[in-house]
Design an enzyme around this catalytic site. Structure first.
Site, PDB file in Angstrom:
ATOM      1  N   GLU A 428       0.839  -1.072   0.252  1.00 12.59           N
ATOM      2  CA  GLU A 428      -0.102   0.307   0.206  1.00 12.59           C
ATOM      3  C   GLU A 428       1.141   1.165   0.057  1.00 12.59           C
ATOM      4  O   GLU A 428       0.367   1.948   0.393  1.00 12.59           O
ATOM      5  CB  GLU A 428      -0.845  -0.220   1.299  1.00 12.59           C
ATOM      6  CG  GLU A 428      -1.994   0.726   0.963  1.00 12.59           C
ATOM      7  CD  GLU A 428      -2.385   0.920  -0.348  1.00 12.59           C
ATOM      8  OE1 GLU A 428      -2.402  -0.809  -1.549  1.00 12.59           O
ATOM      9  OE2 GLU A 428      -2.898   2.094  -1.021  1.00 12.59           O
TER      10      GLU A 428
HETATM   11  C1  LIG Z   1       2.004  -9.542  -0.085  1.00 10.58           C
HETATM   12  C2  LIG Z   1       1.765  -9.082  -0.101  1.00 10.58           C
HETATM   13  C3  LIG Z   1       0.759  -7.824  -0.534  1.00 10.58           C
HETATM   14  C4  LIG Z   1       0.871  -7.131  -2.482  1.00 10.58           C
HETATM   15  N1  LIG Z   1      -0.895  -6.158  -2.235  1.00 10.58           N
HETATM   16  C5  LIG Z   1      -0.805  -5.649  -3.230  1.00 10.58           C
HETATM   17  C6  LIG Z   1      -2.120  -5.154  -3.613  1.00 10.58           C
HETATM   18  O1  LIG Z   1      -3.557  -6.165  -3.636  1.00 10.58           O
HETATM   19  N2  LIG Z   1      -2.136  -4.820  -4.985  1.00 10.58           N
HETATM   20  C7  LIG Z   1      -0.822  -4.001  -6.169  1.00 10.58           C
HETATM   21  O2  LIG Z   1      -1.806  -3.598  -6.982  1.00 10.58           O
HETATM   22  N3  LIG Z   1      -0.092  -4.575  -4.953  1.00 10.58           N
HETATM   23  C8  LIG Z   1       0.058  -5.221  -4.065  1.00 10.58           C
HETATM   24  N4  LIG Z   1       1.364  -5.452  -3.358  1.00 10.58           N
HETATM   25  C9  LIG Z   1       2.548  -5.043  -4.597  1.00 10.58           C
HETATM   26  C10 LIG Z   1       3.353  -3.944  -2.955  1.00 10.58           C
HETATM   27  O3  LIG Z   1       2.191  -2.680  -2.978  1.00 10.58           O
HETATM   28  C11 LIG Z   1       4.490  -3.370  -3.481  1.00 10.58           C
HETATM   29  O4  LIG Z   1       5.229  -4.483  -3.348  1.00 10.58           O
HETATM   30  C12 LIG Z   1       4.738  -1.884  -2.535  1.00 10.58           C
HETATM   31  O5  LIG Z   1       4.015  -0.988  -3.721  1.00 10.58           O
HETATM   32  C13 LIG Z   1       6.331  -1.943  -2.894  1.00 10.58           C
HETATM   33  O6  LIG Z   1       6.491  -2.038  -4.784  1.00 10.58           O
HETATM   34  P1  LIG Z   1       7.881  -3.572  -4.934  1.00 10.58           P
HETATM   35  O7  LIG Z   1       7.599  -4.159  -4.221  1.00 10.58           O
HETATM   36  O8  LIG Z   1       7.706  -2.745  -6.584  1.00 10.58           O
HETATM   37  O9  LIG Z   1       9.250  -2.538  -4.667  1.00 10.58           O
HETATM   38  P2  LIG Z   1      10.358  -1.105  -5.127  1.00 10.58           P
HETATM   39  O10 LIG Z   1       9.327   0.055  -6.057  1.00 10.58           O
HETATM   40  O11 LIG Z   1      11.604  -1.499  -6.591  1.00 10.58           O
HETATM   41  O12 LIG Z   1      10.455  -0.711  -3.566  1.00 10.58           O
HETATM   42  C14 LIG Z   1      12.127  -1.419  -3.679  1.00 10.58           C
HETATM   43  C15 LIG Z   1      12.352  -0.179  -2.259  1.00 10.58           C
HETATM   44  O13 LIG Z   1      12.640   1.190  -3.186  1.00 10.58           O
HETATM   45  C16 LIG Z   1      11.849   2.413  -2.850  1.00 10.58           C
HETATM   46  N5  LIG Z   1      12.104   3.606  -3.532  1.00 10.58           N
HETATM   47  C17 LIG Z   1      11.452   2.616  -4.476  1.00 10.58           C
HETATM   48  N6  LIG Z   1      11.332   3.855  -5.647  1.00 10.58           N
HETATM   49  C18 LIG Z   1      11.298   5.127  -4.370  1.00 10.58           C
HETATM   50  C19 LIG Z   1      11.224   6.741  -4.880  1.00 10.58           C
HETATM   51  N7  LIG Z   1      10.410   6.941  -6.184  1.00 10.58           N
HETATM   52  N8  LIG Z   1      11.827   7.234  -3.321  1.00 10.58           N
HETATM   53  C20 LIG Z   1      12.397   6.752  -2.661  1.00 10.58           C
HETATM   54  N9  LIG Z   1      12.411   4.853  -2.467  1.00 10.58           N
HETATM   55  C21 LIG Z   1      12.046   4.299  -3.171  1.00 10.58           C
HETATM   56  C22 LIG Z   1      11.012   1.639  -1.793  1.00 10.58           C
HETATM   57  O14 LIG Z   1      10.272   2.423  -0.536  1.00 10.58           O
HETATM   58  C23 LIG Z   1      11.615   0.285  -1.156  1.00 10.58           C
HETATM   59  O15 LIG Z   1      12.069   0.091   0.130  1.00 10.58           O
HETATM   60  C24 LIG Z   1       1.395  -6.345  -2.519  1.00 10.58           C
HETATM   61  C25 LIG Z   1       2.834  -6.410  -2.248  1.00 10.58           C
HETATM   62  C26 LIG Z   1       2.760  -7.666  -1.601  1.00 10.58           C
HETATM   63  C27 LIG Z   1       4.284  -8.383  -0.590  1.00 10.58           C
END
Ligand SMILES: Cc1cc2nc3c(=O)[nH]c(=O)nc-3n(C[C@H](O)[C@H](O)[C@H](O)COP(=O)(O)OP(=O)(O)OC[C@H]3O[C@@H](n4cnc5c(N)ncnc54)[C@H](O)[C@@H]3O)c2cc1C
Length: 566
Positions: A428
């Site tokens: 989220e």
């Molecule tokens: C169990 C689970 C349930 C989920 N449920 C849903 C769902 O129902 N629907 C849905 O759409 N998604 C869902 N997600 C996805 C979740 O919202 C994302 O994993 C989350 O938004 C982070 O994206 P990412 O995993 O690609 O990490 P990344 O975006 O790759 O981030 C990796 C790290 O980099 C940092 N980062 C990235 N961009 C920036 C920036 N611009 N500035 C500073 N720091 C940054 C992040 O804070 C993090 O620490 C779920 C994830 C999990 C694990």
């Protein structure tokens, strides 16, 4: 250890700390009288204690699994879900126009906390549906509203949110899922979404996916994204689930925690979808669901914190080790164990008060249309999400520590809280992204909403000086330091704001926590020791956090990848 629903604690925080009486005094929420609130909390509490909490471990031990394309849910989850829907808990905050109860968000948020404490994996399911209902209420056509909302409210159908793709996580604008106009008012949606919470289940008649996708003429980035309702079964003319849509679950993730919640990779192959809101304006519509879910997830953190605290306290009262200064032998009487339990309780109280204050602001914004209340809700949402979930993690971590070696042993139950809590700081919108939202979008008013809140804190502390001069003086000074920090922050360019975003958000939460603890201590003298603990031992962290914030970006970028790798 059985979960006990903290009904009287909710009553206290709602009545004495976050001003629920203002909500009940509005015409929109006139039905939320103290008697109704009490009855609802007690009823929900009973459900959580007796029906839902016993499912928590079953969900952990027997994860949902994919069998021949069908998701089989954990033992007892179907019955637990039915109990939630039969109680009407999904549609508590939904508009009565479509069968909802029209109750305030503040009450829904409290009930959601209890369901989350009892069984977080299962609670995620109605939480997603609640957010979808709100998005549809605000952005869908009348036909979609009439068809979907009543079934989502009754729980006959469930909702999901589909943003994330392999190459588009925090950067939603990078998504590649496509939508094409079918020429008959519907759209064909094609692409793959990952990490979709409760992407499928074996107990609902239909699964309604809200999917972000880009039309061929959509601009790159978030500006060109549209939102679609893509149901698993296409409703027939009578609104019943009809033909199977061309979508499916590819796989389920193997996760650190939340095993009972199926997290799916979803494939859409020209699946039929209906536009929600306007073409290319899908992010605005999805934000309604995301804001709902952000507060909801913040409260999930509080839910875990409460459950972990109850668990740890019971253990600490019973476990005997060594001689304590009080002469007794239960570990609760060792100073360090008291410190841990005090911190767990104080953080849980503060995170709950912040989340409920946010919910009250949402209710007041809705009931009065006041821009100030709406700005208050917007300001508090990222704090409620990030601080609530960070505290869920920290309190669960301390819970394991209080148990000593037994905390590391799964049968004790303390470890599950820690594992289940972990993702709440990530999904989220990660807590880093929440903090950037606070110092970016939520400060586009030049800090006006923050200053209004800080003024209230200072005014309250000034009044409190007559009764609790020491604690009130500390809270006043902390609010003043945060005001100065905010003045510094809004004068910086984005790079420096973002570099200090996480410490700033935590410092803000520390000051808010001190404020709410002070309010509690004034309302009830028996709460003074906990307030003193929070104000004297936890709140001072705000100065170090502000100092960290003021360091800006230069020092972080001086730490080059080469320096990190050397
Ligand atoms: C169990 C689970 C349930 C989920 N449920 C849903 C769902 O129902 N629907 C849905 O759409 N998604 C869902 N997600 C996805 C979740 O919202 C994302 O994993 C989350 O938004 C982070 O994206 P990412 O995993 O690609 O990490 P990344 O975006 O790759 O981030 C990796 C790290 O980099 C940092 N980062 C990235 N961009 C920036 C920036 N611009 N500035 C500073 N720091 C940054 C992040 O804070 C993090 O620490 C779920 C994830 C999990 C694990």
């Amino acid at each position: 250890m059985p979960y006990r629903a903290p009904v009287s604690e909710f009553r206290f925080v709602l009545d004495q700390v976050v001003g629920m009486d203002q909500v009940a005094a509005t015409e929109l929420f006139a039905e939320a009288t103290p008697e109704t609130v009490e009855a609802i909390l007690s009823e929900a509490g009973k459900l959580c204690e007796t029906v839902l909490a016993p499912l928590n471990r079953a969900g952990d031990l027997t994860p949902a699994k994919l069998e021949n394309g069908v998701v089989r849910t954990s033992p007892g989850f179907a019955e637990g879900y039915r109990a939630i829907t039969e109680g009407g808990w999904v549609g508590m905050a939904a508009s009565p126009e479509h069968g909802g109860m029209g109750l305030p968000m503040s009450l829904t948020t409290a009930v959601n906390e209890m369901i989350g404490s009892a069984c977080l994996s299962l609670q995620l399911n109605p939480l997603m549906t609640q957010g979808q209902i709100e998005a549809l209420e605000h952005h869908a056509s009348d036909a979609i509203k009439e068809l979907y909302i009543p079934k989502l409210i009754s729980g006959e159908w469930c909702g999901t949110m589909n943003l994330t793709e392999a190459g588009a996580g925090s950067d939603v604008g990078a998504l590649r899922t496509k939508a094409e106009r079918n020429g008959d008012g519907t759209y064909a949606v094609t692409g793959q979404k990952i990490f979709i919470t409760w992407g499928d289940n074996d107990f609902a008649g239909n699964i309604c996916h809200l999917v972000l996708a880009r039309l061929p003429d959509g601009a790159p980035g978030t500006r060109g994204i549209s939102l679609f309702m893509v149901p698993k079964f296409i409703p027939d003319e009578s609104g019943n689930p009809g033909k199977r849509n061309s979508l499916g679950v590819v796989s389920l993730e193997h996760k650190l925690g939340l095993h009972g919640s199926p997290t799916a990779v979803m494939q859409y192959d020209g699946a039929t979808g209906w536009l929600i809101g306007e073409e290319h304006k899908g992010m605005a519509a999805m934000f309604t669901m995301m804001n709902n879910a952000r507060l909801g997830v913040g409260m999930q953190g509080v839910a875990i914190a409460e459950a972990a605290f109850q668990h740890a306290l019971t253990y600490a009262m019973d476990r005997k080790q060594g001689k304590t200064p009080l002469g007794a032998t239960a570990i609760v009487d060792h100073a360090d164990v008291r410190r841990m339990l005090g911190q767990m309780k104080a953080e849980t109280f503060a995170a709950r008060a912040i989340a409920l204050a946010c919910a009250v602001a949402i209710d007041m914004g809705r009931a009065t249309g006041s821009a100030d209340w709406q700005a208050r809700a917007a300001l508090l949402t990222p704090i409620a999400k990030a601080y609530g979930t960070d505290m869920g993690n920290e309190v669960a971590y301390l819970g394991v520590q209080v148990h000593g070696g037994m905390g590391f042993i799964e049968e004790t139950g303390a470890a599950q809280f820690s594992r289940d809590a972990r993702v709440t700081s990530i999904y989220e919108g990660t807590n880093g992204i929440q903090a950037m939202d606070l110092v970016g979008r939520k400060m586009m008013d030049g800090g006006a909403a923050a200053y209004r809140l800080l003024q209230e804190i200072e005014d309250h502390a000034s009044e409190a000086r007559a009764t609790l001069p020491d604690l009130a003086g500390d809270v006043w000074a902390a609010a003043e330091a945060l005001r100065e920090a905010t003045e510094w922050l809004v004068a910086q360019e984005a790079k420096d704001r973002n570099a200090g975003a996480v410490p700033y958000l935590r410092a803000f939460a520390r000051v808010l926590g001190g404020h709410y603890h002070l309010k509690a201590a004034l309302a009830d003298a028996s709460r003074q020791p906990l307030a003193a603990f929070a104000i004297k031992r936890l709140m001072p962290e705000h100065s170090a956090l502000i100092a960290q914030m003021r360091e800006g970006a230069a020092g972080l970028y001086a730490l080059t990848p080469e320096a990190l790798a050397s």
